[in-house]
Scaffold this motif. Sequence first.
Motif, PDB file in Angstrom:
ATOM      1  N   VAL A  79       0.954  -1.193   0.073  1.00  9.16           N
ATOM      2  CA  VAL A  79       0.106  -0.169   0.063  1.00  9.16           C
ATOM      3  C   VAL A  79       0.832   1.269   0.202  1.00  9.16           C
ATOM      4  CG1 VAL A  79      -1.931  -1.236   1.086  1.00  9.16           C
ATOM      5  CG2 VAL A  79       0.055   0.047   2.400  1.00  9.16           C
ATOM      6  N   ALA A  80       0.230   2.441  -0.481  1.00 10.56           N
ATOM      7  CA  ALA A  80       1.134   3.479  -0.434  1.00 10.56           C
ATOM      8  C   ALA A  80       1.388   4.021   0.984  1.00 10.56           C
ATOM      9  CB  ALA A  80       0.429   4.674  -1.241  1.00 10.56           C
ATOM     10  N   GLY A  81       2.692   4.340   1.259  1.00  9.46           N
ATOM     11  CA  GLY A  81       3.056   4.896   2.562  1.00  9.46           C
ATOM     12  C   GLY A  81       3.350   6.218   2.502  1.00  9.46           C
ATOM     13  N   GLU A  82       3.931   6.692   3.633  1.00  6.63           N
ATOM     14  CA  GLU A  82       4.051   8.542   3.605  1.00  6.63           C
ATOM     15  C   GLU A  82       5.432   8.642   2.652  1.00  6.63           C
ATOM     16  OE1 GLU A  82       5.299  11.681   6.840  1.00  6.63           O
ATOM     17  OE2 GLU A  82       4.604   9.846   7.333  1.00  6.63           O
ATOM     18  N   LYS A  83       6.325   7.459   2.768  1.00  4.54           N
ATOM     19  CA  LYS A  83       7.580   8.079   1.807  1.00  4.54           C
ATOM     20  C   LYS A  83       8.073   6.888   1.109  1.00  4.54           C
ATOM     21  CE  LYS A  83       9.574  10.788   5.651  1.00  4.54           C
ATOM     22  NZ  LYS A  83      10.520  11.059   6.558  1.00  4.54           N
ATOM     23  N   GLY A  84       7.037   5.945   0.781  1.00  6.73           N
ATOM     24  CA  GLY A  84       7.245   4.909  -0.154  1.00  6.73           C
ATOM     25  C   GLY A  84       6.131   3.770   0.112  1.00  6.73           C
ATOM     26  N   LEU A  85       6.497   2.379  -0.382  1.00  7.12           N
ATOM     27  CA  LEU A  85       5.591   1.596  -0.134  1.00  7.12           C
ATOM     28  C   LEU A  85       5.510   0.708   1.396  1.00  7.12           C
ATOM     29  CD1 LEU A  85       6.122  -0.726  -3.432  1.00  7.12           C
ATOM     30  CD2 LEU A  85       4.142   0.852  -3.014  1.00  7.12           C
ATOM     31  N   ARG A  86       4.348   0.782   1.908  1.00  4.70           N
ATOM     32  CA  ARG A  86       4.285   0.037   3.157  1.00  4.70           C
ATOM     33  C   ARG A  86       3.921  -1.115   2.646  1.00  4.70           C
ATOM     34  NH1 ARG A  86       1.424   2.425   8.328  1.00  4.70           N
ATOM     35  NH2 ARG A  86       3.505   3.475   8.284  1.00  4.70           N
ATOM     36  N   LEU A  87       4.483  -2.278   3.323  1.00  2.00           N
ATOM     37  CA  LEU A  87       4.255  -3.622   3.184  1.00  2.00           C
ATOM     38  C   LEU A  87       3.455  -4.357   4.177  1.00  2.00           C
ATOM     39  CD1 LEU A  87       7.631  -4.978   1.784  1.00  2.00           C
ATOM     40  CD2 LEU A  87       5.658  -4.052   0.427  1.00  2.00           C
ATOM     41  N   GLN A  88       2.170  -4.333   4.233  1.00  2.00           N
ATOM     42  CA  GLN A  88       1.235  -4.763   5.250  1.00  2.00           C
ATOM     43  C   GLN A  88       0.917  -6.012   5.277  1.00  2.00           C
ATOM     44  OE1 GLN A  88      -0.212  -1.695   6.900  1.00  2.00           O
ATOM     45  NE2 GLN A  88      -0.566  -3.321   8.224  1.00  2.00           N
ATOM     46  N   PHE A  89       1.198  -6.831   6.512  1.00  2.00           N
ATOM     47  CA  PHE A  89       0.789  -8.066   6.643  1.00  2.00           C
ATOM     48  C   PHE A  89      -0.499  -8.438   6.926  1.00  2.00           C
ATOM     49  CE2 PHE A  89       5.382  -7.601   7.335  1.00  2.00           C
ATOM     50  CZ  PHE A  89       6.012  -8.137   6.382  1.00  2.00           C
ATOM     51  N   ALA A  90      -1.226  -9.412   6.249  1.00  2.00           N
ATOM     52  CA  ALA A  90      -2.586  -9.805   7.024  1.00  2.00           C
ATOM     53  C   ALA A  90      -2.879 -10.040   8.308  1.00  2.00           C
ATOM     54  CB  ALA A  90      -3.148 -11.024   5.915  1.00  2.00           C
ATOM     55  N   ARG A  91      -1.837 -10.388   9.028  1.00  2.00           N
ATOM     56  CA  ARG A  91      -1.739 -10.779  10.573  1.00  2.00           C
ATOM     57  C   ARG A  91      -0.316 -10.426  10.939  1.00  2.00           C
ATOM     58  NH1 ARG A  91      -3.101 -15.546   8.257  1.00  2.00           N
ATOM     59  NH2 ARG A  91      -5.349 -15.229   9.031  1.00  2.00           N
ATOM     60  N   PRO A  92      -0.144 -10.274  12.168  1.00  2.00           N
ATOM     61  CA  PRO A  92       1.117  -9.929  12.600  1.00  2.00           C
ATOM     62  C   PRO A  92       2.054 -11.228  12.358  1.00  2.00           C
ATOM     63  CG  PRO A  92      -0.373  -9.087  14.263  1.00  2.00           C
ATOM     64  CD  PRO A  92      -1.315  -9.965  13.153  1.00  2.00           C
ATOM     65  N   VAL A  93       3.167 -10.923  12.019  1.00  2.00           N
ATOM     66  CA  VAL A  93       4.315 -11.940  11.752  1.00  2.00           C
ATOM     67  C   VAL A  93       5.413 -11.875  12.861  1.00  2.00           C
ATOM     68  CG1 VAL A  93       6.009 -12.681  10.112  1.00  2.00           C
ATOM     69  CG2 VAL A  93       3.752 -11.813   9.170  1.00  2.00           C
ATOM     70  N   THR A  94       5.577 -13.089  13.510  1.00  2.00           N
ATOM     71  CA  THR A  94       6.589 -13.044  14.534  1.00  2.00           C
ATOM     72  C   THR A  94       8.114 -13.976  13.878  1.00  2.00           C
ATOM     73  OG1 THR A  94       5.270 -12.877  16.228  1.00  2.00           O
ATOM     74  CG2 THR A  94       7.425 -13.798  16.907  1.00  2.00           C
ATOM     75  N   ILE A  95       8.996 -12.885  13.817  1.00  2.44           N
ATOM     76  CA  ILE A  95      10.316 -13.555  13.155  1.00  2.44           C
ATOM     77  C   ILE A  95      11.090 -14.071  14.745  1.00  2.44           C
ATOM     78  CG2 ILE A  95      12.342 -13.144  11.938  1.00  2.44           C
ATOM     79  CD1 ILE A  95      10.698 -10.693  10.800  1.00  2.44           C
ATOM     80  N   GLY A  96      11.266 -15.292  14.812  1.00  2.00           N
ATOM     81  CA  GLY A  96      11.899 -15.802  16.204  1.00  2.00           C
ATOM     82  C   GLY A  96      13.302 -15.781  15.646  1.00  2.00           C
ATOM     83  N   ALA A  97      14.347 -16.056  16.697  1.00  2.34           N
ATOM     84  CA  ALA A  97      15.834 -16.065  16.672  1.00  2.34           C
ATOM     85  C   ALA A  97      16.004 -17.194  15.817  1.00  2.34           C
ATOM     86  CB  ALA A  97      16.234 -16.391  17.838  1.00  2.34           C
ATOM     87  N   GLY A  98      17.035 -16.695  14.646  1.00  2.60           N
ATOM     88  CA  GLY A  98      17.681 -17.768  13.819  1.00  2.60           C
ATOM     89  C   GLY A  98      16.659 -17.644  12.408  1.00  2.60           C
ATOM     90  N   GLN A  99      15.425 -16.945  12.315  1.00  2.51           N
ATOM     91  CA  GLN A  99      14.584 -16.655  11.292  1.00  2.51           C
ATOM     92  C   GLN A  99      14.621 -15.691  10.601  1.00  2.51           C
ATOM     93  OE1 GLN A  99      10.651 -17.654  13.212  1.00  2.51           O
ATOM     94  NE2 GLN A  99      10.691 -19.610  12.487  1.00  2.51           N
ATOM     95  N   THR A 100      14.281 -15.735   9.073  1.00  7.42           N
ATOM     96  CA  THR A 100      14.492 -14.804   7.999  1.00  7.42           C
ATOM     97  C   THR A 100      13.108 -14.299   7.533  1.00  7.42           C
ATOM     98  OG1 THR A 100      17.012 -14.869   7.898  1.00  7.42           O
ATOM     99  CG2 THR A 100      15.594 -13.564   6.304  1.00  7.42           C
ATOM    100  N   LEU A 101      12.635 -13.322   7.532  1.00  2.25           N
ATOM    101  CA  LEU A 101      11.371 -12.823   6.759  1.00  2.25           C
ATOM    102  C   LEU A 101      11.967 -12.248   5.323  1.00  2.25           C
ATOM    103  CD1 LEU A 101       8.334 -12.224   6.412  1.00  2.25           C
ATOM    104  CD2 LEU A 101       8.894 -10.097   7.318  1.00  2.25           C
ATOM    105  N   SER A 102      11.494 -13.208   4.341  1.00  3.81           N
ATOM    106  CA  SER A 102      11.911 -12.493   2.866  1.00  3.81           C
ATOM    107  C   SER A 102      10.823 -12.144   2.060  1.00  3.81           C
ATOM    108  CB  SER A 102      12.643 -13.687   2.088  1.00  3.81           C
ATOM    109  OG  SER A 102      13.639 -14.262   2.821  1.00  3.81           O
ATOM    110  N   VAL A 103      10.946 -10.938   1.568  1.00  5.19           N
ATOM    111  CA  VAL A 103      10.047 -10.211   0.692  1.00  5.19           C
ATOM    112  C   VAL A 103      10.527  -9.892  -0.737  1.00  5.19           C
ATOM    113  CG1 VAL A 103       8.357  -8.188   0.605  1.00  5.19           C
ATOM    114  CG2 VAL A 103       9.103  -9.130   2.792  1.00  5.19           C
TER     115      VAL A 103
END
Length: 777
Positions: free
Chosen positions: A750-774
């Motif tokens: 979605v359009a953010g204030e200064k660029g694209l905002r990537l909005q997740f459908a529900r909160p995403v928890t990234i744990g130790a040793g994990q990587t969120l890739s977009v």
Amino acid sequence: MRVLQGPKCGSLNKGGGGAGHDAGEGLPHFREVAFRGEFPIAHVALRDRSFPVEADLTAVSPFIPLNDADSSIPAAVLTYEIRNRSKQALKVSVMGNLTNDIGKAEGRTNKARRADGLQGLELSNPGEGDDDPQCGSMVLATPTGSAWVWPSWHDGRVLKFWEAVAWEKKWPPVRKGQSHTGTLGVDMELEPGEAATVTFILAWHFPNYPHWRACCDDGQPVTWKNWYATKWRDAWAVARYAGKHLPRLTAETMQFHDALFASTLPTVALDAISSQLSILCTNTCLRLTDGTFYGFEGCTDGSGCCEGSCTHVWNYAQALPYLFPALQRSMREADWANSMQDDGFVCFRMPLPLGTKAGTDFHPAADGQMGTVIQVYREWLVSGDDDWLRTIWPQCVKALEFAWKYWDADRDGVMEGMQHNTYDMEFYGANTMMGSLYLAALTAAGRLAEHLGESERAAEYRELAERGRRFSDEKLFNGEYYEQIVNPSAHEPWPEDLRKRAIDHGVDDKFDTWPRWQFGKGCLSDQLLGQWYAEMLGLGKLYDSEHIRETLQSIFRHNWRPDLSEHFCSLRVYALNDEAGLLIASWPRGERPGYAFWFADEVWCGIEYQVASHLIYEGFVAEGLAIVKGVRDRHTGQQRNPWNEFECGHHYARSLASYSVLLALSGFSYSAPEQRLGMAPRVSTDDFRTFFCVADGWGSYAQSISKKQAKLSVEVIQGALTLQALDTALEGRAKVSARLDGKAVTVEAVAGEKGLRLQFARPVTIGAGQTLSVSVR
């Protein structure tokens, strides 16, 4: 034999009596030395063509973001790799010496100790009781099983030690020595080309911290327990803990090091950011008995310097709130609990021991007090802790609204009153150094009030901030930068004792209605201090955006000196000759007061970092990095310690502003309440990586951008990070997909204030040793 050091450098004249012996002068050293400082790791390479052995030292003191307990261990770990560079087998001994200087000589004890998987030299002195500041212990230990200990030399002279190593037939000597110095050694046999490592743990434990002034009825200093004394009973217990957990402590410290130095930030910026984190591990900082963080401004060779977690100096420090946010909150809690009066008057130096109530016999600091209000907002953004916010909110309101008593008595959003500040004097009348902090405090407190359901208070704060903005842009901006309108009667509403303090300064000899120490039409380097905070915390523009940009360019144009050879400075000289530096103030339009505030001609590292990062925020990256480079070029190790930027004392806290350079270059933003992380890099945008840390976790952010695709990743190394949104500076792309450790995550752009905002459908928890890739196309 060789001392495990490079050749003596610096002055070879100590008090007119030769080179001295502080660094083993007069003994054979390695001829070549190379130091690579990447805090929290130091590497030293020792070489000598005429000696058959080479040595490499890796030194570390545990430093693990968010783990303030293990990062407060009073210990250092020295690991030497010894390599046989000859063509024949060698017997090598590595020895570490430690002198017992604890307390009075008659109470000192040196002994060998073998326990808990360690062998070591233990030095102690019981003093005159458990509360005696003179009691304490030190340990030099190793986990190497074949180690040996010589508890006390026969004679305290280095010559006799050197002779003993060369000539003693029985080693270590069995005769009981009388010296307070002992040795821990490790023997090894090395084949040609073979290398071996030996690790030494240096631990210390001085349980009682004596006050530097306050005394008890018997004339003895008031004392309290150091925090670490509540965790470990002596230095051996510290060494045992460090030894037991050494693999984890080393690995986690190295994880932080690797994440920070994998950043694609310019080398000079990484050097500035990392080197000044070392301040947190020096005598500038300590933890009180209950764990509360406390800081001097700096430290001298033998004591702290300028006490009290001084609000107008720590105002600039930005590393602690991100790396160790619980400690930052403890500082705020203790300060307001002990330094605030019922009306919101805050002594800017918190007294000790804890529980001592500050008085009102000196001016409150307008800049420091407004800064602490802004910091409450920062700490809430970093942690998202609503319970903490509600607990501290009443004091936050008092601190802010105290401004209406003296600084902004007519409530027009402008501080016209007498304002004590970090230059150790009072500015009279409207100026944007204090004024911008006031507007930022009003804006931040307005957001907090709205969040807490106090809409009327929020509206009042917003309206005051808007009035202050209009006045400053219309009356203070001169077309280039913001000036001061001097109000000679600004001291009059204050209590008599504080009026007298101000009057005693005298009057200016060029502007005879002015008090001394004003700047008037001068160009002050930190005149936009509050706007700097606003950039870091997303508070928006406090003044006209073009005025802000023009002011920053004017500061650089008028105050930056690429060569100080022609600069006159009659007070403290921190930069000189052909060195570069940013002056605190200049008068490009003339009308310099006869008694301008006395630090105006100096160069302060912390203010340089503040201005540099603010320039970067506004897109003036080259100018900002030029200032950073100027600072670090002065601290190369040739004439100044690269890990010691000083002002009023060594390891000066204001230089912790260097962390804001990371925030600015990465375009970092974060809101724990909104579960939102933002990155908008200003360098290496197509292939960028940076370290980040917030209250719940830390790790790395990376982005790789091509014409067809942008790949973004958020890796959490320790802790966890929950996100509902990821803000980017990307434009013109809409097709987005995300995966967490290979599993699809629903996301939309979605359009953010200064660029694209990537909005997740529900909160995403990234744990130790994990990587969120977009992926964004």
